[in-house]
Write a protein that holds these residues in place. Sequence first.
Motif, PDB file in Angstrom:
ATOM      1  N   ARG A 147       0.856  -1.183   0.000  1.00  0.00           N
ATOM      2  CA  ARG A 147       0.000   0.000   0.000  1.00  0.00           C
ATOM      3  C   ARG A 147       0.897   1.240   0.000  1.00  0.00           C
ATOM      4  NH1 ARG A 147      -3.234   0.332   5.193  1.00  0.00           N
ATOM      5  NH2 ARG A 147      -4.397   1.947   4.092  1.00  0.00           N
ATOM      6  N   PHE A 148       0.576   2.194  -0.853  1.00  0.00           N
ATOM      7  CA  PHE A 148       1.246   3.491  -0.825  1.00  0.00           C
ATOM      8  C   PHE A 148       0.339   4.471  -0.092  1.00  0.00           C
ATOM      9  CE2 PHE A 148       3.694   1.598  -4.227  1.00  0.00           C
ATOM     10  CZ  PHE A 148       4.957   2.147  -4.048  1.00  0.00           C
ATOM     11  N   LEU A 149       0.891   5.104   0.929  1.00  0.00           N
ATOM     12  CA  LEU A 149       0.147   6.088   1.702  1.00  0.00           C
ATOM     13  C   LEU A 149       1.003   7.331   1.870  1.00  0.00           C
ATOM     14  CD1 LEU A 149      -1.326   3.995   4.685  1.00  0.00           C
ATOM     15  CD2 LEU A 149      -2.581   4.867   2.702  1.00  0.00           C
ATOM     16  N   GLU A 150       0.354   8.449   2.195  1.00  0.00           N
ATOM     17  CA  GLU A 150       1.111   9.606   2.662  1.00  0.00           C
ATOM     18  C   GLU A 150       1.184   9.513   4.173  1.00  0.00           C
ATOM     19  OE1 GLU A 150       0.325  14.221   3.192  1.00  0.00           O
ATOM     20  OE2 GLU A 150       0.815  13.742   1.103  1.00  0.00           O
ATOM     21  N   LEU A 151       2.389   9.297   4.668  1.00  0.00           N
ATOM     22  CA  LEU A 151       2.631   9.208   6.097  1.00  0.00           C
ATOM     23  C   LEU A 151       3.642  10.260   6.494  1.00  0.00           C
ATOM     24  CD1 LEU A 151       2.971   5.312   6.559  1.00  0.00           C
ATOM     25  CD2 LEU A 151       0.945   6.728   6.970  1.00  0.00           C
ATOM     26  N   ASN A 152       3.341  10.969   7.564  1.00  0.00           N
ATOM     27  CA  ASN A 152       4.254  11.978   8.083  1.00  0.00           C
ATOM     28  C   ASN A 152       4.723  12.948   7.007  1.00  0.00           C
ATOM     29  OD1 ASN A 152       4.564   9.387   9.886  1.00  0.00           O
ATOM     30  ND2 ASN A 152       5.079  11.152  11.158  1.00  0.00           N
TER      31      ASN A 152
END
Length: 298
Positions: A248-253
């Motif tokens: 999964r690609f997410l925007e984190l931090n």
Amino acid sequence: MEAVTAETATDVFETHRPVLLGVAYRMLGRVADAEDVVQEAWLRWSGADRGDVREPRGYLVRITTRLAVERLRRIKARGETYVGPWLPEPYVTDFCDTEPDGAERAVLADTVSLAVLVLLETLSPLERAVFVLREAFGFPYADIAAVLDRGEAAVRRLAGRARRHVEEGRPRYEADPAERRDLTERFLAAATDGDLEGLMALLAPDVRLVGDSGGKSRAPLRVLRTADKVGRFLAGAARKGVPDFSVRFLELNGGPAVVLVLPGGKPDTVLQIDVADGRVQAVYVIRNPDKLRSLAVG
């Protein structure tokens, strides 16, 4: 603004919840603790006499910040030891709280980045509160003084010390989101294939790898430095066998990140990189299962 009535109290709180969670997370670096603080702020808000509250946002930020300072002091007083390097708990960011764009969004992303949050861990609770309110959310010094019940001059001194400390330790990583996403995808492909040559082409000579397992999963117990050590570690880990997982690609931090998810939806690993000059400058690997619960699927 009209005084807040009981009928509008819930709506007002929910409007400001994202900002409150953003403040609490930057103060604590832990999603669960931040959510607990925001819930306690809600209890204080719902039980308060709101008749004279003219600026709910400032009132709620004051409650949340004070609760976060108290919790951070308790955490530091316990003096708990952590096995291996420590990284903040991954935090899904979309910055919908203020609908920022351009420079404002860049500031929000920077103040929630893994590298900066690690630096904030070394500040005192009051220094951290001042830094978060001033640098992330742009509060005037006078308002911060009211939040912390300190004089404005004292707040300015705290802000100066905190800013100098962060600036001295802050790495200079700059890359546009598209470049960072592209390098993240190429890095993931090379790492999972055990492609040492491909990894070496992506890694900066002085790259470092920080692995956070809390002693509960397999990860380096020391920071790895240099492209040779980091590349060989990643290639070796791939050769030992990669479990069946989805990506999964997410925007984190504030930046693109990869979450490796095991069958059944359990997150196993978070990978994030920092990029500069077209090379990977830092690799963050979070494998402590306690820090991945909020990313579970299903």
